[in-house]
Design an enzyme around this catalytic site. Structure first.
Site, PDB file in Angstrom:
ATOM      1  N   SER A 108       0.820  -1.213   0.000  1.00 58.22           N
ATOM      2  CA  SER A 108       0.000   0.000   0.000  1.00 58.22           C
ATOM      3  C   SER A 108       0.855   1.265   0.000  1.00 58.22           C
ATOM      4  O   SER A 108       0.435   2.291  -0.528  1.00 58.22           O
ATOM      5  CB  SER A 108      -0.964  -0.004   1.180  1.00 58.22           C
ATOM      6  OG  SER A 108      -0.269   0.028   2.401  1.00 58.22           O
ATOM      7  N   THR A 109       2.062   1.197   0.561  1.00 58.18           N
ATOM      8  CA  THR A 109       2.951   2.370   0.558  1.00 58.18           C
ATOM      9  C   THR A 109       3.177   2.852  -0.871  1.00 58.18           C
ATOM     10  O   THR A 109       3.096   4.052  -1.152  1.00 58.18           O
ATOM     11  CB  THR A 109       4.297   2.028   1.227  1.00 58.18           C
ATOM     12  OG1 THR A 109       4.044   1.616   2.573  1.00 58.18           O
ATOM     13  CG2 THR A 109       5.240   3.216   1.223  1.00 58.18           C
ATOM     14  N   TYR A 110       3.455   1.929  -1.780  1.00 57.59           N
ATOM     15  CA  TYR A 110       3.651   2.294  -3.179  1.00 57.59           C
ATOM     16  C   TYR A 110       2.322   2.599  -3.870  1.00 57.59           C
ATOM     17  O   TYR A 110       2.222   3.552  -4.642  1.00 57.59           O
ATOM     18  CB  TYR A 110       4.405   1.192  -3.931  1.00 57.59           C
ATOM     19  CG  TYR A 110       5.901   1.244  -3.722  1.00 57.59           C
ATOM     20  CD1 TYR A 110       6.639   2.352  -4.118  1.00 57.59           C
ATOM     21  CD2 TYR A 110       6.587   0.188  -3.138  1.00 57.59           C
ATOM     22  CE1 TYR A 110       8.012   2.415  -3.936  1.00 57.59           C
ATOM     23  CE2 TYR A 110       7.964   0.231  -2.952  1.00 57.59           C
ATOM     24  CZ  TYR A 110       8.668   1.347  -3.351  1.00 57.59           C
ATOM     25  OH  TYR A 110      10.023   1.405  -3.171  1.00 57.59           O
ATOM     26  N   ALA A 111       1.298   1.798  -3.613  1.00 60.74           N
ATOM     27  CA  ALA A 111      -0.006   2.003  -4.262  1.00 60.74           C
ATOM     28  C   ALA A 111      -0.553   3.394  -3.973  1.00 60.74           C
ATOM     29  O   ALA A 111      -1.145   4.034  -4.848  1.00 60.74           O
ATOM     30  CB  ALA A 111      -0.991   0.934  -3.810  1.00 60.74           C
ATOM     31  N   ARG A 112      -0.329   3.891  -2.768  1.00 61.03           N
ATOM     32  CA  ARG A 112      -0.812   5.225  -2.392  1.00 61.03           C
ATOM     33  C   ARG A 112      -0.059   6.338  -3.111  1.00 61.03           C
ATOM     34  O   ARG A 112      -0.466   7.496  -3.071  1.00 61.03           O
ATOM     35  CB  ARG A 112      -0.709   5.406  -0.883  1.00 61.03           C
ATOM     36  CG  ARG A 112      -1.661   4.497  -0.139  1.00 61.03           C
ATOM     37  CD  ARG A 112      -1.369   4.465   1.343  1.00 61.03           C
ATOM     38  NE  ARG A 112      -2.034   3.321   1.944  1.00 61.03           N
ATOM     39  CZ  ARG A 112      -2.700   3.351   3.081  1.00 61.03           C
ATOM     40  NH1 ARG A 112      -2.793   4.473   3.765  1.00 61.03           N
ATOM     41  NH2 ARG A 112      -3.254   2.273   3.558  1.00 61.03           N
ATOM     42  N   GLU A 133       6.597  -6.690 -12.052  1.00 59.33           N
ATOM     43  CA  GLU A 133       6.182  -5.658 -13.000  1.00 59.33           C
ATOM     44  C   GLU A 133       5.739  -4.433 -12.210  1.00 59.33           C
ATOM     45  O   GLU A 133       4.896  -4.541 -11.318  1.00 59.33           O
ATOM     46  CB  GLU A 133       5.040  -6.168 -13.876  1.00 59.33           C
ATOM     47  CG  GLU A 133       5.394  -7.393 -14.711  1.00 59.33           C
ATOM     48  CD  GLU A 133       5.181  -8.721 -14.004  1.00 59.33           C
ATOM     49  OE1 GLU A 133       4.356  -8.791 -13.075  1.00 59.33           O
ATOM     50  OE2 GLU A 133       5.854  -9.697 -14.374  1.00 59.33           O
ATOM     51  N   GLN A 152       3.663  -8.101  -1.022  1.00 51.60           N
ATOM     52  CA  GLN A 152       3.476  -9.145  -0.013  1.00 51.60           C
ATOM     53  C   GLN A 152       3.006 -10.431  -0.676  1.00 51.60           C
ATOM     54  O   GLN A 152       2.132 -10.415  -1.538  1.00 51.60           O
ATOM     55  CB  GLN A 152       2.465  -8.729   1.048  1.00 51.60           C
ATOM     56  CG  GLN A 152       2.333  -9.785   2.147  1.00 51.60           C
ATOM     57  CD  GLN A 152       1.366  -9.390   3.239  1.00 51.60           C
ATOM     58  OE1 GLN A 152       0.239  -8.992   2.952  1.00 51.60           O
ATOM     59  NE2 GLN A 152       1.810  -9.489   4.479  1.00 51.60           N
ATOM     60  N   GLN A 176      14.349 -19.454 -13.107  1.00 43.84           N
ATOM     61  CA  GLN A 176      14.819 -18.167 -13.616  1.00 43.84           C
ATOM     62  C   GLN A 176      15.633 -17.441 -12.548  1.00 43.84           C
ATOM     63  O   GLN A 176      15.336 -17.507 -11.366  1.00 43.84           O
ATOM     64  CB  GLN A 176      13.658 -17.298 -14.100  1.00 43.84           C
ATOM     65  CG  GLN A 176      12.727 -16.815 -13.009  1.00 43.84           C
ATOM     66  CD  GLN A 176      11.521 -16.059 -13.564  1.00 43.84           C
ATOM     67  OE1 GLN A 176      11.290 -15.989 -14.760  1.00 43.84           O
ATOM     68  NE2 GLN A 176      10.745 -15.486 -12.670  1.00 43.84           N
TER      69      GLN A 176
END
Length: 188
Positions: A108-112, A133, A152, A176
């Site tokens: 959520s830190t990035y999503a926000r 991605e 996560q 990979q």
């Protein structure tokens, strides 16, 4: 099918090397958090990135991907251009049990901040680094911090083992390492 708790994740990682390297606690002070949480594991993004570029003015084709569509970058902070995209990989290497599927969700830190992370499920029997991605949906440049949390992972154990694992069918991304670009299996 049940969601697995911290105790199960710890035991599988320490005894069967499911996650390597494995961080037993949640690290979160001064960084985007990573490590073991109550019902999941927060993975870290490595310092290797492939940033999309339009220098060659080409169409992105998943069936015939041109490696010139990305620029390699290595560093502690990756700047993803506005409305652009980057590929990265996890610090952690995964060895999935034959009866377990993992689902990965962005932090959520990035999503926000308008940064969306996508990772496809880790199938039973999969082994390797995870290619991540990263989409910057904002009209501004966005920072991604290497060696800190990015997403996560939730582990779901099946009621019974599947007939054919990812390893059994020789999945195209099996074992990979590094960032893996799109692959299409050629018809025989």
């Amino acid at each position: 099918m049940g969601l697995k708790p911290d105790k199960w994740i710890r035991e599988k990682s320490l005894n069967e090397a499911m996650i390597t390297p494995f961080c037993e606690g949640l690290v979160g002070e001064g960084v985007v958090s990573y490590g073991l949480s109550s019902y999941g594991y927060d993975i870290r993004v490595s310092d290797e990135f492939k940033i999309f570029t339009n220098i060659n003015a080409e169409v992105v084709d998943p069936k015939d991907f041109n490696e010139n569509n990305v620029v390699d970058f290595k560093g502690d902070i990756c700047i993803v251009p506005p409305n652009s995209f980057a590929l990265a990989r996890t610090v952690e290497y995964f060895r999935m049990p034959k009866d377990t599927l993992a689902i990965c969700l962005g932090k959520s830190t990035y999503a926000r901040c308008g940064i969306i992370v996508n990772v496809t499920p880790f199938e039973p029997g999969f082994e390797g680094h995870i290619t991540i991605e990263i989409s910057n949906t904002t009209p501004l440049p966005a920072k991604i911090y290497a060696n800190e949390g990015i997403a996560q992972v939730l582990f779901l154990e099946g009621d019974e083992q599947c007939e054919t694992t990812y390893s059994d069918r020789k999945g195209k991304y099996q074992s990979q390492t590094g960032i893996t670009l799109p692959r299409i299996l050629k018809q025989q």
